[in-house]
Design an enzyme around this catalytic site. Structure first.
Site, PDB file in Angstrom:
ATOM      1  N   MET A 154       0.867  -1.188   0.000  1.00 14.33           N
ATOM      2  CA  MET A 154       0.000   0.000   0.000  1.00 14.33           C
ATOM      3  C   MET A 154       0.900   1.234   0.000  1.00 14.33           C
ATOM      4  O   MET A 154       2.029   1.202   0.491  1.00 14.33           O
ATOM      5  CB  MET A 154      -0.940   0.005   1.207  1.00 14.33           C
ATOM      6  CG  MET A 154      -1.938  -1.142   1.173  1.00 14.33           C
ATOM      7  SD  MET A 154      -3.199  -1.066   2.476  1.00 14.33           S
ATOM      8  CE  MET A 154      -4.450  -0.080   1.650  1.00 14.33           C
ATOM      9  N   VAL A 167       5.453  -0.943   2.135  1.00 14.72           N
ATOM     10  CA  VAL A 167       5.005   0.415   1.846  1.00 14.72           C
ATOM     11  C   VAL A 167       5.583   0.850   0.500  1.00 14.72           C
ATOM     12  O   VAL A 167       6.738   0.559   0.180  1.00 14.72           O
ATOM     13  CB  VAL A 167       5.420   1.399   2.966  1.00 14.72           C
ATOM     14  CG1 VAL A 167       6.933   1.485   3.122  1.00 14.72           C
ATOM     15  CG2 VAL A 167       4.834   2.785   2.696  1.00 14.72           C
ATOM     16  N   LYS A 168       4.737   1.519  -0.277  1.00 17.41           N
ATOM     17  CA  LYS A 168       5.191   2.110  -1.546  1.00 17.41           C
ATOM     18  C   LYS A 168       5.452   3.601  -1.315  1.00 17.41           C
ATOM     19  O   LYS A 168       4.586   4.312  -0.801  1.00 17.41           O
ATOM     20  CB  LYS A 168       4.124   1.919  -2.625  1.00 17.41           C
ATOM     21  CG  LYS A 168       3.895   0.457  -3.007  1.00 17.41           C
ATOM     22  CD  LYS A 168       2.756   0.319  -4.009  1.00 17.41           C
ATOM     23  CE  LYS A 168       3.088   0.935  -5.347  1.00 17.41           C
ATOM     24  NZ  LYS A 168       1.974   0.786  -6.306  1.00 17.41           N
ATOM     25  N   ILE A 169       6.624   4.026  -1.708  1.00 16.07           N
ATOM     26  CA  ILE A 169       7.005   5.430  -1.525  1.00 16.07           C
ATOM     27  C   ILE A 169       7.473   5.992  -2.864  1.00 16.07           C
ATOM     28  O   ILE A 169       8.420   5.463  -3.465  1.00 16.07           O
ATOM     29  CB  ILE A 169       8.141   5.565  -0.475  1.00 16.07           C
ATOM     30  CG1 ILE A 169       7.698   4.979   0.871  1.00 16.07           C
ATOM     31  CG2 ILE A 169       8.564   7.025  -0.331  1.00 16.07           C
ATOM     32  CD1 ILE A 169       8.775   5.018   1.971  1.00 16.07           C
TER      33      ILE A 169
END
Ligand code: G3P
Length: 222
Positions: free
Chosen positions: A58, A85-87
């Site tokens: 996400m 986590v997508k950054i």
């Protein structure tokens, strides 16, 4: 090689996991908002269909360093394992990737449009790098750019995996798999279209008709 589904549709994930080897699911804020559901509901529904070994990604929404890092911690605490986590790779994002990796969080660097952006995220320890292949084709040869990225990672011994993203058709996926991408994330409709071939349908219909004409049934045994 990991095949991820790029979707917020838990039912599609449950169905496709029955007949394909799905390593997990990626989402982004646009995908989640288009589902018409609250992000909490999207998470709950998806978490209910994923096995513990399937990964779930996400994305942060905040764009400042402190906000990104706080959201990264929240997202990664949603499951005991295999929560990433997508950054996005921005100045603030790169700083947050560095900090998140120092804390041991699972990170996918996203919204990548150039090999150089990806390489810098790899230097910060990102687990996955998501070049937006289809969108990159608006600026040049997206497939070639990913090939160059792969070479850059190999030459410098960086461990980040390329998770090629933003596909509009199966041919683009084919080219990236051929180029050696270690992961791809693809919308369910595009994956489904990769399974279908008119020749296969004609062949299966021929087998059924021949069997039925000879034995009066459409099953192996009476
Ligand atoms: O996961 C994000 C990436 O796949 C973007 O895809 O279709 O918006 O270019 P798209």
């Amino acid at each position: 090689m990991e095949l991820f589904l790029d979707t917020a549709d838990a039912q599609a994930v449950a169905e496709m996991s029955q007949y394909l080897t799905i390593a997990g699911v990626t989402t982004n804020p646009t995908i989640i908002t288009k589902s018409g559901k609250a992000p909490e509901e999207v998470f709950q529904r998806m978490n209910a269909v994923l096995t513990p070994d399937q990964k779930f990604f996400m994305q942060v929404v905040a764009t400042d360093y402190e906000g990104i890092l706080a959201e990264a911690r929240q997202i990664c605490s949603l499951r005991p394992k295999n929560m990433f986590v997508k950054i996005p790779v921005t100045h603030e994002g790169l700083r947050a990737i560095k900090a998140a990796k120092a804390e041991g969080l699972g990170v996918l660097a996203t919204a990548i449009y150039s090999p150089d952006q990806a390489f810098l995220a790899a230097m910060n320890g990102a687990d996955y790098l998501a070049p937006y292949v289809n969108r990159m084709c608006n600026y040049g040869d997206g497939v070639q750019a990913v090939r160059e990225l792969q070479e850059m990672l190999e030459v410098h011994g960086l461990a980040s995996k390329i998770c090629a993203a933003s596909f509009k058709n199966g041919n683009q996926v084919h080219e990236l798999v051929l180029a050696g991408a270690e992961a791809v994330t693809v919308a369910p409709a595009v994956v489904s279209a990769m399974v279908d071939h008119p020749g296969t349908k004609i062949a299966v219909d021929e087998f059924t008709q021949a069997w039925n004409a000879a034995y009066g049934r459409t099953t192996f045994k009476a």
